[in-house]
Design an enzyme around this catalytic site. Structure first.
Site, short mmCIF file in Angstrom:
data_model
loop_
_atom_site.label_atom_id
_atom_site.label_comp_id
_atom_site.label_asym_id
_atom_site.label_seq_id
_atom_site.Cartn_x
_atom_site.Cartn_y
_atom_site.Cartn_z
N ASP A 78 2.46 -6.35 5.85
CA ASP A 78 2.49 -5.22 6.80
C ASP A 78 1.72 -4.01 6.29
OD1 ASP A 78 4.38 -4.77 4.82
OD2 ASP A 78 5.73 -3.66 6.15
N ASP A 92 1.87 -2.07 3.71
CA ASP A 92 2.43 -0.89 3.04
C ASP A 92 2.40 -1.01 1.51
OD1 ASP A 92 4.43 -2.80 2.91
OD2 ASP A 92 6.02 -1.49 3.70
N ARG A 93 2.06 -2.19 1.00
CA ARG A 93 1.98 -2.33 -0.47
C ARG A 93 0.53 -2.31 -0.93
NH1 ARG A 93 6.55 -6.39 -2.75
NH2 ARG A 93 8.23 -5.70 -1.38
N LYS A 110 5.71 3.65 2.60
CA LYS A 110 4.69 3.45 1.59
C LYS A 110 3.43 3.01 2.32
CE LYS A 110 6.63 -1.10 0.29
NZ LYS A 110 7.99 -1.15 0.85
N ASP A 140 -0.18 -6.09 1.40
CA ASP A 140 0.76 -7.15 1.79
C ASP A 140 0.79 -7.38 3.30
OD1 ASP A 140 2.08 -4.81 2.52
OD2 ASP A 140 4.06 -5.67 2.15
N SER A 199 7.15 -8.12 6.16
CA SER A 199 6.41 -7.58 5.03
C SER A 199 5.77 -8.65 4.15
CB SER A 199 7.32 -6.69 4.22
OG SER A 199 6.59 -6.03 3.25
N HIS A 200 6.16 -8.70 2.90
CA HIS A 200 5.53 -9.60 1.93
C HIS A 200 6.06 -11.03 2.02
CE1 HIS A 200 9.19 -7.97 0.38
NE2 HIS A 200 9.31 -9.02 -0.39
C1 VG1 Z 1 11.78 -5.27 -2.11
C2 VG1 Z 1 11.30 -4.33 -3.19
C3 VG1 Z 1 11.53 -2.89 -2.77
C4 VG1 Z 1 10.81 -2.65 -1.43
C5 VG1 Z 1 11.28 -3.66 -0.41
C6 VG1 Z 1 10.53 -3.55 0.90
O1 VG1 Z 1 13.15 -5.10 -1.89
O2 VG1 Z 1 11.95 -4.59 -4.40
O3 VG1 Z 1 11.06 -2.03 -3.76
O4 VG1 Z 1 11.08 -1.35 -0.96
O5 VG1 Z 1 11.08 -4.98 -0.90
O6 VG1 Z 1 9.17 -3.72 0.70
P1 VG1 Z 1 14.27 -6.06 -2.55
O7 VG1 Z 1 15.59 -5.60 -2.00
O8 VG1 Z 1 13.90 -7.44 -2.14
O9 VG1 Z 1 14.16 -5.89 -4.02
V1 VG1 Z 1 8.22 -4.34 1.95
O10 VG1 Z 1 6.67 -4.17 1.54
O11 VG1 Z 1 8.88 -5.90 1.96
O12 VG1 Z 1 8.77 -3.67 3.33
CO CO Z 2 5.45 -4.48 3.06
#
Ligand code: VG1
Ligand code: CO
Length: 548
Positions: free
Chosen positions: A284, A286-287, A381, A282, A117-118
């Site tokens: 992947d 989804d953000r 998302k 981001d 992801s990010h």
């Molecule tokens: C973070 C965010 C959370 C989100 C998750 C996955 O998790 O705070 O809201 O759902 O990333 O997003 P954490 O446990 O690091 O706070 V993504 O776009 O990385 O799949």
């Molecule tokens: Co993501």
């Protein structure tokens, strides 16, 4: 090729976090590391879900470094484990929301998404894997915990001996031992779904009238989707999508759409010549981040505003069944839910907790403060979806981003909101900080800090209203008299040390002052957070590393 059983030994630490298993690429490159996790998944699925033999799986990832290697490994293992068919995005690519859409549209058994992801990518960056179930959403904790338990005692995995890598760059169907591999266009099903939800004519007209947009894909997987939809179907001028080529290392950037990391977009959206509408997504896809000219929309406000205007958009014309937000997300959406007379749900952090509410028809829109927004159209998302929703609203109302948000505050009040991340804290220190905070919980209610009084202090626990499952220890909440909140939790997606997230929220009524700089408006809560949790002292750091 013949099925081969390779003997192996368990690796420590293969417990999926907030969104799958995320580790450094170098960890995933260890022999058998990915294989163990995938075999653990295949081992537990028959018991947890139902027979896997002959079923269809969807496989794809965000294209980061190691994606192609991992896809080939998974295909061979799937064949050796009796999977009937795998649908894989061309080039091994599928954005997270597109994977969810493909699983749902084709009635697949489930899917494997490769993404961190990010988190940054590249040989020194991060990699990740997660499993999604037949509704298209992230596997619930019952399944992720079963996978983890299986990784503890795994002794072997099944793969194909002597099978060549498949050509993933050509659309079409091939056989891999007894399994069919279908290489699909990663964008088509997703784009078709967007056309059903939004008023494409109105959005086309917005661009034709001269509306200007800048979509920053941050060198990640939203690029092909955004280009196909915005520049293709909606007629936005070429160049509307920037950084639209998915790169294995995201061009060395941190593909996290927030003001701290999307600095190029923030700069481009400032000044009189800036476009009307700015957006980013981001790693992947989804953000989403939403911007007007010289104006940043907080994700919590975005969710509330989309909910308030939902009936202006074709896919939501009949109204919403409910709105769900993660606990640390601001209460702006709750205020809208109340005005609409629909339920507001509060879930733990992570999209997996929304799935049951969406499946049961109890919520239509969902959101998180971490730049995540989505609806019942998929079970993830969805960055581009949120961006199109905003574009549809701009087109339908003729308003600007800023005027929509200001009108929203005038009607519902403003929830000043910020998140402070303290990254790279040694794990023992972060654990000690949270333990000390939890220890204080029984004594905090009633305590005063200057003009602030703590009305309630607890550790958030969630009972799923659909299946009754309980998730406890989901974050420490300090709820102040008057409704302001400070929330503390540790990140479950990082790969280095611990990240403390401090979430800060203060409500300003509809007739109040909506023009204060956010950090000023929250200054007393920021001070309270440090006093109560002794962040500076216990973390050994003097300031947050990222403020959003
Ligand atoms: C973070 C965010 C959370 C989100 C998750 C996955 O998790 O705070 O809201 O759902 O990333 O997003 P954490 O446990 O690091 O706070 V993504 O776009 O990385 O799949
Ligand atoms: Co993501």
């Amino acid at each position: 090729p013949t099925v081969q059983i390779v003997s192996t030994r368990p690796f420590d630490g293969q417990r999926p976090g907030t969104s799958g298993l995320r580790k450094k690429v170098t960890v995933f490159q260890q022999p058998h590391y990915l294989e163990n996790f995938v075999q653990a998944l295949f081992d537990i699925l028959p018991e947890q879900v139902g027979p896997l033999a002959g079923q269809t799986l969807v496989v794809g990832g965000d294209g980061r470094f190691h994606n192609r290697v991992a896809v080939q490994t998974i295909l061979k293992m799937a064949a050796a484990n009796g999977v009937g068919r795998v649908m894989v995005g061309r080039g091994g690519l599928l954005s997270t929301p597109a994977a969810s859409a493909v699983i749902r549209k084709h009635g697949a058994y489930g899917g494997i998404i490769l993404s961190a992801s990010h988190n940054p990518g590249g040989p020194d960056g991060d990699f990740g894997i997660k499993y999604n179930i037949a509704n298209g959403g992230p596997a619930p904790e019952k399944i992720t915990e079963a996978i983890y338990a299986r990784t503890r005692d795994i002794a072997g995995y099944r793969t194909l001996e002597g099978a060549a890598d498949l050509d993933l760059d050509r659309l079409g169907t091939t056989a891999l031992a007894g399994m069919t591999v279908e290489v699909i266009d990663p964008v088509a099903d997703y784009a078709e779904l967007m056309e059903k939800l939004f008023d494409f004519d109105a959005m086309r007209a917005w661009f034709a009238r001269g509306g200007r947009m800048r979509m920053d894909s941050m060198g990640a997987i939203s690029g092909p989707y955004a280009r196909a939809v915005l520049e293709g179907l909606l007629g936005a001028p070429a160049g509307t999508v920037v950084n639209g080529e998915p790169l294995e290392d995201f061009g060395g950037h941190h593909p996290d759409p927030n003001p701290a990391h999307a600095t190029e977009l923030i700069a481009a959206m400032s000044g009189a010549g800036a476009p009307d509408f700015g957006a980013a997504s981001d790693g992947d896809a989804d953000r989403n981040m939403i911007l007007g000219r010289d104006f940043v929309v907080t994700p919590s406000d975005s969710l509330a505003l989309l909910a308030a205007h939902a009936t202006k958009v074709p896919g939501y014309r009949d109204g919403l069944a409910g709105i769900a937000r993660s606990m640390p997300t601001s209460q702006a959406a709750d205020v809208v839910a109340q005005a609409l007379g629909i339920p507001a749900w509060e879930t733990p952090t992570g999209w997996k907790f929304f799935g049951n509410l969406l499946d049961a028809g109890r919520a239509t829109l969902c959101g998180e403060e971490s730049y995540g927004t989505g609806s019942n159209h998929v079970r993830e998302k969805d960055g581009l979806w949120a961006i199109l929703f905003w574009l549809n609203l701009l087109a339908a109302t003729g308003e600007s981003v800023e005027s929509l948000v200001r009108a929203h505050w005038k009607r519902f009040g403003r929830h000043y909101y910020s998140r402070h991340d303290w990254e790279g804290i040694p794990t023992e220190r972060a654990d000690a900080l949270m333990a000390a905070l939890r220890e204080q919980l029984p004594t905090l209610a009633g305590r005063r800090f200057g003009a602030l009084e703590i009305a309630q202090a607890d550790d958030f626990s969630y009972t799923d209203p659909v299946d009754g499952s309980v998730s406890s220890r989901q974050g420490v909440r300090l709820i102040l008299a008057g409704g302001s909140r400070v929330v503390f939790r540790l990140s479950g997606t990082g790969t280095e040390g611990a990240t403390l997230r401090v979430y800060l929220e203060r409500f300003e009524p509809a007739d109040g002052d909506h023009d204060r700089p956010t950090q000023d408006a929250l200054a007393d809560l920021i001070a309270l957070a440090d006093t109560v949790a002794r962040i500076r002292e216990l973390s050994g750091q003097t300031a947050p590393t990222v403020i959003t």
